[in-house]
Write a protein that holds these residues in place. Structure first.
Motif, PDB file in Angstrom:
ATOM      1  N   GLU A 356       0.879  -1.307   0.149  1.00 35.36           N
ATOM      2  CA  GLU A 356      -0.044  -0.030  -0.043  1.00 35.36           C
ATOM      3  C   GLU A 356       0.905   1.302  -0.239  1.00 35.36           C
ATOM      4  O   GLU A 356       0.628   2.083  -0.653  1.00 35.36           O
ATOM      5  CB  GLU A 356      -0.675  -0.049   1.042  1.00 35.36           C
ATOM      6  CG  GLU A 356      -2.119   1.272   1.495  1.00 35.36           C
ATOM      7  CD  GLU A 356      -2.843   1.025   0.306  1.00 35.36           C
ATOM      8  OE1 GLU A 356      -3.228   2.189  -0.170  1.00 35.36           O
ATOM      9  OE2 GLU A 356      -3.085   0.128  -0.430  1.00 35.36           O
ATOM     10  N   ARG A 357       1.873   1.226   0.877  1.00 33.19           N
ATOM     11  CA  ARG A 357       2.733   2.639   0.795  1.00 33.19           C
ATOM     12  C   ARG A 357       3.500   2.715  -0.364  1.00 33.19           C
ATOM     13  O   ARG A 357       3.623   3.751  -1.061  1.00 33.19           O
ATOM     14  CB  ARG A 357       4.004   2.015   1.835  1.00 33.19           C
ATOM     15  CG  ARG A 357       5.084   3.243   2.170  1.00 33.19           C
ATOM     16  CD  ARG A 357       5.814   3.139   3.185  1.00 33.19           C
ATOM     17  NE  ARG A 357       6.797   1.794   2.975  1.00 33.19           N
ATOM     18  CZ  ARG A 357       6.868   0.808   3.804  1.00 33.19           C
ATOM     19  NH1 ARG A 357       5.755   0.703   4.595  1.00 33.19           N
ATOM     20  NH2 ARG A 357       7.280   0.073   3.479  1.00 33.19           N
ATOM     21  N   LEU A 358       3.888   1.705  -1.241  1.00 33.97           N
ATOM     22  CA  LEU A 358       4.488   1.571  -2.503  1.00 33.97           C
ATOM     23  C   LEU A 358       3.439   2.147  -3.489  1.00 33.97           C
ATOM     24  O   LEU A 358       3.819   2.841  -4.433  1.00 33.97           O
ATOM     25  CB  LEU A 358       4.960   0.138  -2.955  1.00 33.97           C
ATOM     26  CG  LEU A 358       5.694   0.196  -4.333  1.00 33.97           C
ATOM     27  CD1 LEU A 358       6.831   0.982  -4.363  1.00 33.97           C
ATOM     28  CD2 LEU A 358       6.124  -1.142  -4.462  1.00 33.97           C
ATOM     29  N   LYS A 359       2.126   1.733  -3.509  1.00 33.54           N
ATOM     30  CA  LYS A 359       1.283   2.226  -4.368  1.00 33.54           C
ATOM     31  C   LYS A 359       1.148   3.591  -4.442  1.00 33.54           C
ATOM     32  O   LYS A 359       0.791   4.322  -5.298  1.00 33.54           O
ATOM     33  CB  LYS A 359      -0.012   1.648  -4.097  1.00 33.54           C
ATOM     34  CG  LYS A 359      -1.428   2.011  -4.832  1.00 33.54           C
ATOM     35  CD  LYS A 359      -2.571   1.253  -4.325  1.00 33.54           C
ATOM     36  CE  LYS A 359      -3.864   1.788  -5.400  1.00 33.54           C
ATOM     37  NZ  LYS A 359      -5.212   0.820  -4.855  1.00 33.54           N
ATOM     38  N   VAL A 360       0.988   3.949  -3.096  1.00 35.81           N
ATOM     39  CA  VAL A 360       0.750   5.813  -2.856  1.00 35.81           C
ATOM     40  C   VAL A 360       1.998   6.363  -3.356  1.00 35.81           C
ATOM     41  O   VAL A 360       1.954   7.378  -4.121  1.00 35.81           O
ATOM     42  CB  VAL A 360       0.759   5.964  -1.434  1.00 35.81           C
ATOM     43  CG1 VAL A 360       0.596   7.552  -1.266  1.00 35.81           C
ATOM     44  CG2 VAL A 360      -0.736   5.361  -1.006  1.00 35.81           C
ATOM     45  N   ALA A 412       8.093  10.332   1.208  1.00 40.21           N
ATOM     46  CA  ALA A 412       8.992  11.131   0.424  1.00 40.21           C
ATOM     47  C   ALA A 412       9.975  10.900   0.008  1.00 40.21           C
ATOM     48  O   ALA A 412      10.536  11.332  -1.011  1.00 40.21           O
ATOM     49  CB  ALA A 412       8.899  12.639   1.763  1.00 40.21           C
ATOM     50  N   GLN A 413      10.983  10.039   0.777  1.00 46.64           N
ATOM     51  CA  GLN A 413      11.964   9.603   0.322  1.00 46.64           C
ATOM     52  C   GLN A 413      12.088   8.479  -0.788  1.00 46.64           C
ATOM     53  O   GLN A 413      12.991   8.637  -1.613  1.00 46.64           O
ATOM     54  CB  GLN A 413      13.072   8.945   1.593  1.00 46.64           C
ATOM     55  CG  GLN A 413      14.235   8.698   1.019  1.00 46.64           C
ATOM     56  CD  GLN A 413      14.995   7.987   2.204  1.00 46.64           C
ATOM     57  OE1 GLN A 413      14.466   7.520   3.198  1.00 46.64           O
ATOM     58  NE2 GLN A 413      16.542   8.037   2.158  1.00 46.64           N
ATOM     59  N   ILE A 414      10.973   7.819  -0.887  1.00 49.17           N
ATOM     60  CA  ILE A 414      10.799   6.885  -1.948  1.00 49.17           C
ATOM     61  C   ILE A 414      10.651   7.845  -3.382  1.00 49.17           C
ATOM     62  O   ILE A 414      11.225   7.497  -4.228  1.00 49.17           O
ATOM     63  CB  ILE A 414       9.676   6.106  -1.654  1.00 49.17           C
ATOM     64  CG1 ILE A 414       9.793   5.061  -0.475  1.00 49.17           C
ATOM     65  CG2 ILE A 414       9.450   5.278  -2.832  1.00 49.17           C
ATOM     66  CD1 ILE A 414       8.463   4.443  -0.085  1.00 49.17           C
ATOM     67  N   VAL A 415       9.814   8.657  -3.271  1.00 55.05           N
ATOM     68  CA  VAL A 415       9.604   9.674  -4.267  1.00 55.05           C
ATOM     69  C   VAL A 415      10.867  10.381  -4.827  1.00 55.05           C
ATOM     70  O   VAL A 415      11.180  10.265  -5.807  1.00 55.05           O
ATOM     71  CB  VAL A 415       8.345  10.728  -4.201  1.00 55.05           C
ATOM     72  CG1 VAL A 415       8.429  11.784  -5.105  1.00 55.05           C
ATOM     73  CG2 VAL A 415       7.092   9.743  -3.908  1.00 55.05           C
ATOM     74  N   GLU A 416      11.690  10.721  -3.703  1.00 49.44           N
ATOM     75  CA  GLU A 416      12.867  11.562  -4.093  1.00 49.44           C
ATOM     76  C   GLU A 416      13.922  10.782  -4.907  1.00 49.44           C
ATOM     77  O   GLU A 416      14.663  10.915  -5.669  1.00 49.44           O
ATOM     78  CB  GLU A 416      13.545  11.970  -2.718  1.00 49.44           C
ATOM     79  CG  GLU A 416      14.789  12.795  -2.780  1.00 49.44           C
ATOM     80  CD  GLU A 416      15.565  12.857  -1.702  1.00 49.44           C
ATOM     81  OE1 GLU A 416      16.118  14.161  -1.629  1.00 49.44           O
ATOM     82  OE2 GLU A 416      15.469  12.307  -0.801  1.00 49.44           O
ATOM     83  N   CYS A 417      13.824   9.307  -4.581  1.00 54.51           N
ATOM     84  CA  CYS A 417      14.981   8.454  -5.003  1.00 54.51           C
ATOM     85  C   CYS A 417      14.489   7.571  -6.328  1.00 54.51           C
ATOM     86  O   CYS A 417      15.271   6.686  -6.638  1.00 54.51           O
ATOM     87  CB  CYS A 417      15.379   7.449  -4.003  1.00 54.51           C
ATOM     88  SG  CYS A 417      16.164   8.510  -2.567  1.00 54.51           S
ATOM     89  N   HIS A 418      13.146   7.787  -6.844  1.00 55.31           N
ATOM     90  CA  HIS A 418      12.940   6.878  -7.969  1.00 55.31           C
ATOM     91  C   HIS A 418      13.862   6.837  -9.215  1.00 55.31           C
ATOM     92  O   HIS A 418      13.468   6.264  -9.916  1.00 55.31           O
ATOM     93  CB  HIS A 418      11.162   7.196  -8.049  1.00 55.31           C
ATOM     94  CG  HIS A 418      11.088   8.161  -8.965  1.00 55.31           C
ATOM     95  ND1 HIS A 418      10.793   9.489  -8.215  1.00 55.31           N
ATOM     96  CD2 HIS A 418      10.628   8.458 -10.175  1.00 55.31           C
ATOM     97  CE1 HIS A 418      10.439  10.321  -9.391  1.00 55.31           C
ATOM     98  NE2 HIS A 418      10.145   9.667 -10.524  1.00 55.31           N
ATOM     99  N   HIS A 419      14.513   8.026  -9.326  1.00 54.06           N
ATOM    100  CA  HIS A 419      15.365   8.090 -10.513  1.00 54.06           C
ATOM    101  C   HIS A 419      16.853   7.846 -10.271  1.00 54.06           C
ATOM    102  O   HIS A 419      17.723   8.019 -11.151  1.00 54.06           O
ATOM    103  CB  HIS A 419      15.405   9.437 -11.171  1.00 54.06           C
ATOM    104  CG  HIS A 419      14.046   9.829 -12.192  1.00 54.06           C
ATOM    105  ND1 HIS A 419      13.925   8.847 -13.285  1.00 54.06           N
ATOM    106  CD2 HIS A 419      12.902  10.577 -12.187  1.00 54.06           C
ATOM    107  CE1 HIS A 419      12.727   9.002 -13.845  1.00 54.06           C
ATOM    108  NE2 HIS A 419      12.158  10.081 -13.056  1.00 54.06           N
ATOM    109  N   GLU A 420      17.128   7.369  -9.022  1.00 52.74           N
ATOM    110  CA  GLU A 420      18.450   6.897  -8.735  1.00 52.74           C
ATOM    111  C   GLU A 420      18.634   5.696  -9.558  1.00 52.74           C
ATOM    112  O   GLU A 420      17.559   4.838  -9.648  1.00 52.74           O
ATOM    113  CB  GLU A 420      18.733   6.743  -7.291  1.00 52.74           C
ATOM    114  CG  GLU A 420      18.377   7.960  -6.286  1.00 52.74           C
ATOM    115  CD  GLU A 420      19.492   8.907  -6.657  1.00 52.74           C
ATOM    116  OE1 GLU A 420      20.584   8.661  -7.004  1.00 52.74           O
ATOM    117  OE2 GLU A 420      19.236  10.105  -5.855  1.00 52.74           O
TER     118      GLU A 420
END
Length: 510
Positions: A356-360, A412-420
C-alpha cells in the motif's frame, strides 16, 4: 417480598430402628416420631442391610445382640457400601457393649444402654443431627461451588443484558436448589457509573426476569432495590439477607439485585455461596455492558477511520490529477506505475502495508512536476541541457511537497529516489545500490517500463519485447537485477495485465 414458610427443623432427617424385639422398635418409632423425625423400623438385620442399601436413611439405631447376625456384623456389611450413615448401637447392658476398638474401626458414632428413658439416646441422636447438618452444608457448599465455577465462564459469552440476566437467574436457582426467584437490573445506572459518557449506548432502563412465585414481581424488585440502596446510604450495609443479594460494581455501587426463595434453615449454610455467585454475576453483567460500550466506540472509530481514509484517497486523487493534467500524453502514467510497482512487490512477497505504501508512492512519484513549466513538459523535440536539468529537479521538489504533509511523509524519500540508479549515475543524489530505498528501486523499474511502453509526444511506444530487452540490458546498472527478474516473471501474464490496464487506465500501446 414473599416470606419463606419455615418447615419443621427435624423433618428432613430419617431414622431406621433395627431390633429383633418388635416391642422395642415400635417404642423407638413412637418416641422419635413425636420429636419430629421420620422413623422406619425393621426386625430382621439382614433385611435391614438391604433397606439401607436401597433406601435413604440418615441415622441407624441398631441393636447389638440379634439373630441371625449381631449388630457389629450388620455395621461391617453396611460400611462396605455406605460410609456416611450415622450409627448408634443399642445394648441391653454396659457389659455387653462392643469393644472401643470395634466402635472406632466400624466408625460407629456411639452406643446406648437400653432403659425405660430415651433422653440420653435422644441426646446422641441430636448430636448426630448436628453433624449431619454440618456435613450437608459442607457438601452443598462444595457442590454449589463446583456448579458455580462451571457456569461462570459461560456467562462471559453473552452479548445481551437480557440473555445474561436469564442465565444468571437459572444458575442461581440451580446452585441454591430453589424453584422461585428473580433478578432485577438497572443497566443504564451501571453504564453511567462505569463510564459517565456512556449515555449514547442503547440499553434498557431496567431488566427483570422472574421464575415461580416471583414471575410478576418487577415493581416489587424496583422498590426493594431502592430500599436497600437507601439503607446503604444511611450507613447500613446489607449485601445479602433473606435470600436477596445486591449486585454491585467494582466501586461497590449497586445496580440491581437477585432474590432466591431459599429455605431459612439452609440460609446460614449457603449465604456465602450466594454472595460469591452474586459478585461473579455482577462482574459478568458489567463486562457485557462495557463490551457494548466498547463495541459502539469501536464502530464509531471505524466509521471515523473510514471517513478519514476516504478523505485521504480523495486527496491522493486530487493531487494525482494535478500532475496528469500537466501533460495529456502522460495521463494515466502515475496510475500505471503504481499498478506495476504493486505487482512487483507482491511477486517479491511483500506484506500489505508495504504494498500500500508503494502504491501511494507510485501515484505521487511525479508530483514534483507540478512546478515544472508546461513548455518543457509538452516539448516535442529534444530537451536542452538546461531544460533537462530542470526536469531532474522534480524528484527533490516532490519530496519537499510530500514532506510538508504528515500523511505522506513516509513516502517522501521513496519519491525523491525513484530516478536513482544502482550504479550511482542517477539523480538527484547519485545514490548507489542498497543506499537507494528498495521501494524506490521498484518504482524505477515500473516507471521505466511504463515510459517505454506508452506513446509520448516525441516518440511512439516500444513493443513489449523491446521493453523487456531494455530492462535486461539495464540490470545491474540502471536497475536492481532482482527486481527486474521479479517483474519479468510478472510480465509472463502481460496480456491479462494489459487488458486490465486498458480497461482501468488507458493509454498503453505495447
Amino acid at each position: 417480598m414473599r416470606k419463606n414458610i419455615v418447615a419443621g427443623e427435624k423433618n428432613s432427617f430419617s431414622i431406621l430402628a433395627v431390633d429383633d424385639d418388635e416391642v422395642m422398635t415400635i417404642t423407638l418409632q413412637s418416641y422419635f416420631q413425636s420429636s419430629g423425625f421420620m422413623v422406619d423400623i425393621e426386625n430382621n438385620p439382614e433385611r435391614a442391610i438391604a433397606r439401607v442399601k436401597e433406601e435413604n436413611f440418615d441415622i441407624l439405631l441398631l441393636d447389638f445382640l440379634m439373630s441371625p447376625i449381631c449388630g457389629d456384623e450388620v455395621v461391617s456389611r453396611i460400611r462396605k457400601f455406605d460410609k456416611d450413615l450415622f450409627i448408634i448401637l443399642l445394648t441391653g447392658h454396659k457389659s455387653m457393649a462392643p469393644p472401643i476398638k470395634t466402635i472406632r474401626d466400624l466408625d460407629i458414632q456411639g452406643y446406648y444402654e437400653k432403659s425405660d428413658r430415651f433422653d440420653q439416646l435422644e441426646l446422641l441422636v441430636e448430636s448426630c443431627v448436628k453433624s449431619i447438618r454440618q456435613m450437608r452444608t459442607i457438601r452443598r457448599y462444595r457442590d454449589g461451588l463446583k456448579q458455580m465455577m462451571d457456569s461462570i465462564p459461560g456467562l462471559y459469552s453473552f452479548r445481551s443484558v437480557e440473555g445474561i440476566a436469564s442465565a444468571i437467574l437459572d444458575n442461581t436457582l440451580d446452585i441454591l436448589e430453589c424453584s422461585s426467584g428473580c433478578i432485577y437490573l438497572e443497566p443504564k445506572t451501571l453504564l453511567e457509573q462505569e463510564k459517565p459518557e456512556a449515555n449514547s449506548v442503547d440499553v434498557a432502563q431496567e431488566v427483570f426476569v422472574g421464575r415461580g412465585e416471583y414471575i410478576n414481581d418487577g415493581q416489587v424488585c424496583r422498590e426493594r432495590l431502592k430500599e436497600l440502596v437507601d439503607d446503604r446510604e444511611g450507613g447500613v450495609v446489607r449485601e445479602t439477607h433473606s435470600g436477596t443479594s445486591l449486585l454491585v460494581n467494582d466501586k461497590n455501587e449497586p445496580f440491581g439485585l437477585i432474590t432466591a426463595d431459599i429455605d431459612r434453615q439452609a440460609w446460614d449454610g449457603i449465604s456465602q455461596l450466594f454472595e460469591l455467585y452474586a459478585n461473579q454475576a455482577a462482574s459478568a453483567i458489567s463486562n457485557v455492558l462495557l463490551q457494548s460500550l466498547i463495541s459502539k466506540k469501536n464502530n464509531e472509530l471505524a466509521e471515523a477511520y473510514s471517513t478519514l481514509n476516504g478523505n485521504y484517497m480523495e486527496m491522493i486523487d486530487a493531487m494525482r490529477l494535478m500532475v496528469d493534467t500537466k501533460d495529456i500524453y502522460t495521463r494515466g502514467h502515475s496510475d500505471r506505475v503504481a499498478y506495476f510497482a504493486t505487482l512487483i512487490a507482491e511477486a517479491m512477497g511483500k506484506d500489505n502495508k508495504y504494498v500500500e505504501r508503494l502504491k501511494v508512492a507510485g501515484l505521487f512519484h511525479d508530483i514534483g512536476k507540478i512546478g515544472t513549466s508546461d513548455l518543457i513538459l509538452g516539448k516535442s523535440t529534444s530537451l536542452t541541457e538546461e531544460e533537462y536539468g530542470i526536469i531532474k529537479k522534480h524528484p527533490s521538489q516532490g519530496k519537499v511537497i510530500l514532506s510538508s504533509l504528515s500523511a505522506f511523509s513516509e513516502i517522501a524519500q521513496i519519491v525523491e529516489c525513484h530516478h536513482e540508479r544502482v550504479d550511482g549515475r542517477g539523480y538527484p543524489n547519485g545514490l548507489r545500490g542498497d543506499k537507494i530505498p528498495e521501494e524506490a528501486r521498484i518504482l524505477c523499474v515500473a516507471d521505466a517500463f511504463d515510459a517505454m511502453t506508452s506513446n509520448r509526444k516525441y516518440r511512439a511506444a516500444k513493443s513489449l519485447a523491446d521493453a523487456i530487452n531494455e530492462l535486461e540490458m539495464g540490470k545491474g546498472s540502471q536497475f536492481d537485477a532482482d527486481i527486474v527478474d521479479a517483474f519479468l516473471q510478472v510480465l509472463h501474464n502481460y496480456e491479462h495485465i494489459k487488458q486490465k490496464i486498458l480497461w482501468t487506465y488507458g493509454n498503453i500501446s505495447a
